[in-house]
Write a protein that holds these residues in place. Structure first.
Motif, PDB file in Angstrom:
ATOM      1  N   PHE A 194       0.619  -1.348   0.306  1.00 19.62           N
ATOM      2  CA  PHE A 194      -0.678   0.509   0.258  1.00 19.62           C
ATOM      3  C   PHE A 194       0.777   1.037   0.019  1.00 19.62           C
ATOM      4  O   PHE A 194       2.152   1.289   0.594  1.00 19.62           O
ATOM      5  CB  PHE A 194      -0.921  -0.079   1.362  1.00 19.62           C
ATOM      6  CG  PHE A 194      -2.036  -1.021   1.378  1.00 19.62           C
ATOM      7  CD1 PHE A 194      -2.961  -1.333   0.827  1.00 19.62           C
ATOM      8  CD2 PHE A 194      -1.959  -2.494   2.152  1.00 19.62           C
ATOM      9  CE1 PHE A 194      -3.956  -1.656   0.916  1.00 19.62           C
ATOM     10  CE2 PHE A 194      -2.483  -3.868   1.871  1.00 19.62           C
ATOM     11  CZ  PHE A 194      -3.883  -3.236   1.317  1.00 19.62           C
ATOM     12  N   LYS A 195       0.494   2.293  -0.851  1.00 22.59           N
ATOM     13  CA  LYS A 195       1.294   3.876  -0.504  1.00 22.59           C
ATOM     14  C   LYS A 195       0.766   4.237   0.451  1.00 22.59           C
ATOM     15  O   LYS A 195      -0.437   4.402   1.549  1.00 22.59           O
ATOM     16  CB  LYS A 195       0.512   4.426  -1.772  1.00 22.59           C
ATOM     17  CG  LYS A 195       0.979   6.043  -1.603  1.00 22.59           C
ATOM     18  CD  LYS A 195       3.164   5.843  -2.143  1.00 22.59           C
ATOM     19  CE  LYS A 195       3.391   6.325  -3.463  1.00 22.59           C
ATOM     20  NZ  LYS A 195       3.031   8.351  -2.345  1.00 22.59           N
ATOM     21  N   ILE A 196       1.724   4.995   1.333  1.00 25.47           N
ATOM     22  CA  ILE A 196       1.446   6.181   2.548  1.00 25.47           C
ATOM     23  C   ILE A 196       1.695   6.936   1.961  1.00 25.47           C
ATOM     24  O   ILE A 196       2.556   7.894   1.372  1.00 25.47           O
ATOM     25  CB  ILE A 196       2.697   5.259   3.747  1.00 25.47           C
ATOM     26  CG1 ILE A 196       2.737   3.692   3.630  1.00 25.47           C
ATOM     27  CG2 ILE A 196       1.883   6.597   5.090  1.00 25.47           C
ATOM     28  CD1 ILE A 196       3.921   3.416   4.673  1.00 25.47           C
ATOM     29  N   GLU A 197       0.211   7.527   2.356  1.00 21.78           N
ATOM     30  CA  GLU A 197       0.655   9.324   2.188  1.00 21.78           C
ATOM     31  C   GLU A 197      -0.524  10.184   3.173  1.00 21.78           C
ATOM     32  O   GLU A 197      -1.457   9.641   3.969  1.00 21.78           O
ATOM     33  CB  GLU A 197      -0.712   9.470   0.616  1.00 21.78           C
ATOM     34  CG  GLU A 197      -0.459   9.020  -0.157  1.00 21.78           C
ATOM     35  CD  GLU A 197      -1.019   9.142  -1.263  1.00 21.78           C
ATOM     36  OE1 GLU A 197      -2.298   9.893  -1.434  1.00 21.78           O
ATOM     37  OE2 GLU A 197      -0.416   8.673  -2.563  1.00 21.78           O
ATOM     38  N   LYS A 198       0.364  11.142   3.135  1.00 18.02           N
ATOM     39  CA  LYS A 198       0.270  11.664   4.361  1.00 18.02           C
ATOM     40  C   LYS A 198      -0.686  11.249   6.367  1.00 18.02           C
ATOM     41  O   LYS A 198      -1.105  11.231   6.761  1.00 18.02           O
ATOM     42  CB  LYS A 198      -1.472  12.785   4.687  1.00 18.02           C
ATOM     43  CG  LYS A 198      -0.458  13.500   3.202  1.00 18.02           C
ATOM     44  CD  LYS A 198      -1.549  14.809   3.346  1.00 18.02           C
ATOM     45  CE  LYS A 198      -1.569  16.141   1.959  1.00 18.02           C
ATOM     46  NZ  LYS A 198      -2.109  16.301   1.455  1.00 18.02           N
ATOM     47  N   GLY A 199       0.536   9.624   6.494  1.00 11.12           N
ATOM     48  CA  GLY A 199       0.677   8.808   7.722  1.00 11.12           C
ATOM     49  C   GLY A 199      -0.958   8.137   7.426  1.00 11.12           C
ATOM     50  O   GLY A 199      -0.991   7.363   8.640  1.00 11.12           O
ATOM     51  N   VAL A 200      -1.685   7.504   6.327  1.00  7.64           N
ATOM     52  CA  VAL A 200      -2.224   6.570   6.149  1.00  7.64           C
ATOM     53  C   VAL A 200      -2.337   6.241   4.434  1.00  7.64           C
ATOM     54  O   VAL A 200      -1.262   6.129   3.994  1.00  7.64           O
ATOM     55  CB  VAL A 200      -3.818   6.876   6.110  1.00  7.64           C
ATOM     56  CG1 VAL A 200      -4.401   7.822   7.525  1.00  7.64           C
ATOM     57  CG2 VAL A 200      -4.033   8.027   4.931  1.00  7.64           C
ATOM     58  N   LEU A 201      -2.676   4.815   4.663  1.00  7.11           N
ATOM     59  CA  LEU A 201      -2.876   3.708   3.392  1.00  7.11           C
ATOM     60  C   LEU A 201      -3.624   4.280   2.925  1.00  7.11           C
ATOM     61  O   LEU A 201      -4.872   4.175   3.044  1.00  7.11           O
ATOM     62  CB  LEU A 201      -2.976   2.514   4.442  1.00  7.11           C
ATOM     63  CG  LEU A 201      -2.443   1.550   4.972  1.00  7.11           C
ATOM     64  CD1 LEU A 201      -2.230   0.296   5.643  1.00  7.11           C
ATOM     65  CD2 LEU A 201      -0.732   1.577   5.047  1.00  7.11           C
ATOM     66  N   ALA A 202      -3.560   4.981   1.903  1.00  6.73           N
ATOM     67  CA  ALA A 202      -4.181   5.235   0.985  1.00  6.73           C
ATOM     68  C   ALA A 202      -4.919   4.446   0.061  1.00  6.73           C
ATOM     69  O   ALA A 202      -6.166   4.905  -0.593  1.00  6.73           O
ATOM     70  CB  ALA A 202      -3.011   7.017  -0.414  1.00  6.73           C
ATOM     71  N   HIS A 203      -3.785   3.828  -0.567  1.00 11.30           N
ATOM     72  CA  HIS A 203      -4.377   2.812  -2.264  1.00 11.30           C
ATOM     73  C   HIS A 203      -3.398   1.232  -2.131  1.00 11.30           C
ATOM     74  O   HIS A 203      -2.063   2.272  -1.867  1.00 11.30           O
ATOM     75  CB  HIS A 203      -4.308   3.393  -3.334  1.00 11.30           C
ATOM     76  CG  HIS A 203      -3.420   4.134  -3.870  1.00 11.30           C
ATOM     77  ND1 HIS A 203      -2.285   2.972  -4.678  1.00 11.30           N
ATOM     78  CD2 HIS A 203      -3.489   6.042  -3.733  1.00 11.30           C
ATOM     79  CE1 HIS A 203      -1.373   4.034  -4.896  1.00 11.30           C
ATOM     80  NE2 HIS A 203      -1.857   5.023  -4.393  1.00 11.30           N
ATOM     81  N   ALA A 204      -3.912   0.576  -3.085  1.00 14.36           N
ATOM     82  CA  ALA A 204      -3.294  -0.740  -2.998  1.00 14.36           C
ATOM     83  C   ALA A 204      -2.088  -0.775  -4.438  1.00 14.36           C
ATOM     84  O   ALA A 204      -2.354   1.039  -5.355  1.00 14.36           O
ATOM     85  CB  ALA A 204      -3.599  -1.734  -3.392  1.00 14.36           C
ATOM     86  N   VAL A 205      -0.620  -0.855  -4.321  1.00 15.49           N
ATOM     87  CA  VAL A 205       0.422  -1.081  -5.331  1.00 15.49           C
ATOM     88  C   VAL A 205       0.649  -2.025  -5.611  1.00 15.49           C
ATOM     89  O   VAL A 205       0.849  -3.006  -4.655  1.00 15.49           O
ATOM     90  CB  VAL A 205       1.174   0.552  -4.792  1.00 15.49           C
ATOM     91  CG1 VAL A 205       1.320   1.657  -4.608  1.00 15.49           C
ATOM     92  CG2 VAL A 205       2.069  -0.119  -3.555  1.00 15.49           C
ATOM     93  N   ASN A 206       1.394  -1.586  -6.511  1.00 13.94           N
ATOM     94  CA  ASN A 206       1.559  -3.237  -7.525  1.00 13.94           C
ATOM     95  C   ASN A 206       3.256  -2.830  -8.074  1.00 13.94           C
ATOM     96  O   ASN A 206       2.931  -2.313  -9.341  1.00 13.94           O
ATOM     97  CB  ASN A 206       0.911  -3.721  -8.006  1.00 13.94           C
ATOM     98  CG  ASN A 206       1.504  -4.995  -8.224  1.00 13.94           C
ATOM     99  OD1 ASN A 206       2.172  -5.628  -7.996  1.00 13.94           O
ATOM    100  ND2 ASN A 206       0.734  -6.426  -9.079  1.00 13.94           N
TER     101      ASN A 206
END
Length: 206
Positions: A194-206
């Motif tokens: 998952f991509k971390i943006e501003k301290g939260v899990l923003a969306h899945a990544v591959n």
């Protein structure tokens, strides 16, 4: 068994959530990112490293730690231990396969490499004492192994680590772990999480 059954609902909920969140992962831009490993991935990664701390691997040149005893090889937050008497663990043993008493061996303490894991022969080669880690698999020869090899938990929770990460990755899987060159530590693997943006899990990544 009772504890395992009690945890089943939580495990089921976690598995479903992860499966749902991993739908339609996105690719991200190339770059350098701070990375947090999931517990499962960290366990698998540390499992690969365990053999590099066995004295026979070091003496054969199959480990990156040769000649580095007493050096800082990791972050000060890293303490690695092998413990044959760990409460509740499955691999506990009072004696190793040479009849030597087992114990708790601190391998890395606050980032500093303290010792390797020895049987009698490898200890004699290095002029030291066995750590009670002799292991024989089936009818094979005795060599150093480990009992309950683990990383001491850090002081921060996953939530706290995420909150400190403004732009990073939370990895749940590395593909091709078996291809890592343990002797050099060099690896290049595909990853997902998952991509971390501003301290939260923003969306899945591959």
């Amino acid at each position: 068994l009772a504890a395992f059954k009690k945890d089943l609902p939580a495990l089921r909920e976690e598995a479903c959530r992860e499966a749902e969140e991993m739908i339609a992962p996105r690719q991200i831009s190339s770059g350098r990112y701070p990375v947090i490993f999931s517990e499962r991935l960290a366990r698998d990664f540390i499992g690969l490293l365990a053999d590099t701390f066995c004295a026979d691997a070091v003496q054969k040149g199959d480990s990156p730690w040769e000649g580095r005893l007493g050096e800082t090889i990791a972050s000060s937050g890293i303490t690695l231990r092998d413990d044959a008497h760990l409460s509740g663990a499955l691999a506990n043993s009072a004696w190793d396969d040479e009849g030597a008493a087992t114990g708790s061996t601190v391998i890395i303490e606050k980032g500093v490499l303290k010792t390797f894991l020895y049987d009698i022969y490898t200890a004699r080669v290095d002029g030291t004492k066995t750590t009670g880690n002799a292991n024989r698999s089936g009818s094979g020869a005795v060599s150093p192994g480990y009992w309950n090899f683990y990383l001491k938990p850090g002081e921060k929770s996953l939530k706290e680590l995420l909150m400190e990460t403004k732009d990073g990755l939370y990895l749940t899987e590395l593909m091709g772990l078996h291809t890592i060159d343990i002797a050099t530590g060099v690896f290049s693997l595909a990853a997902s999480g998952f991509k971390i943006e501003k301290g939260v899990l923003a969306h899945a990544v591959n």
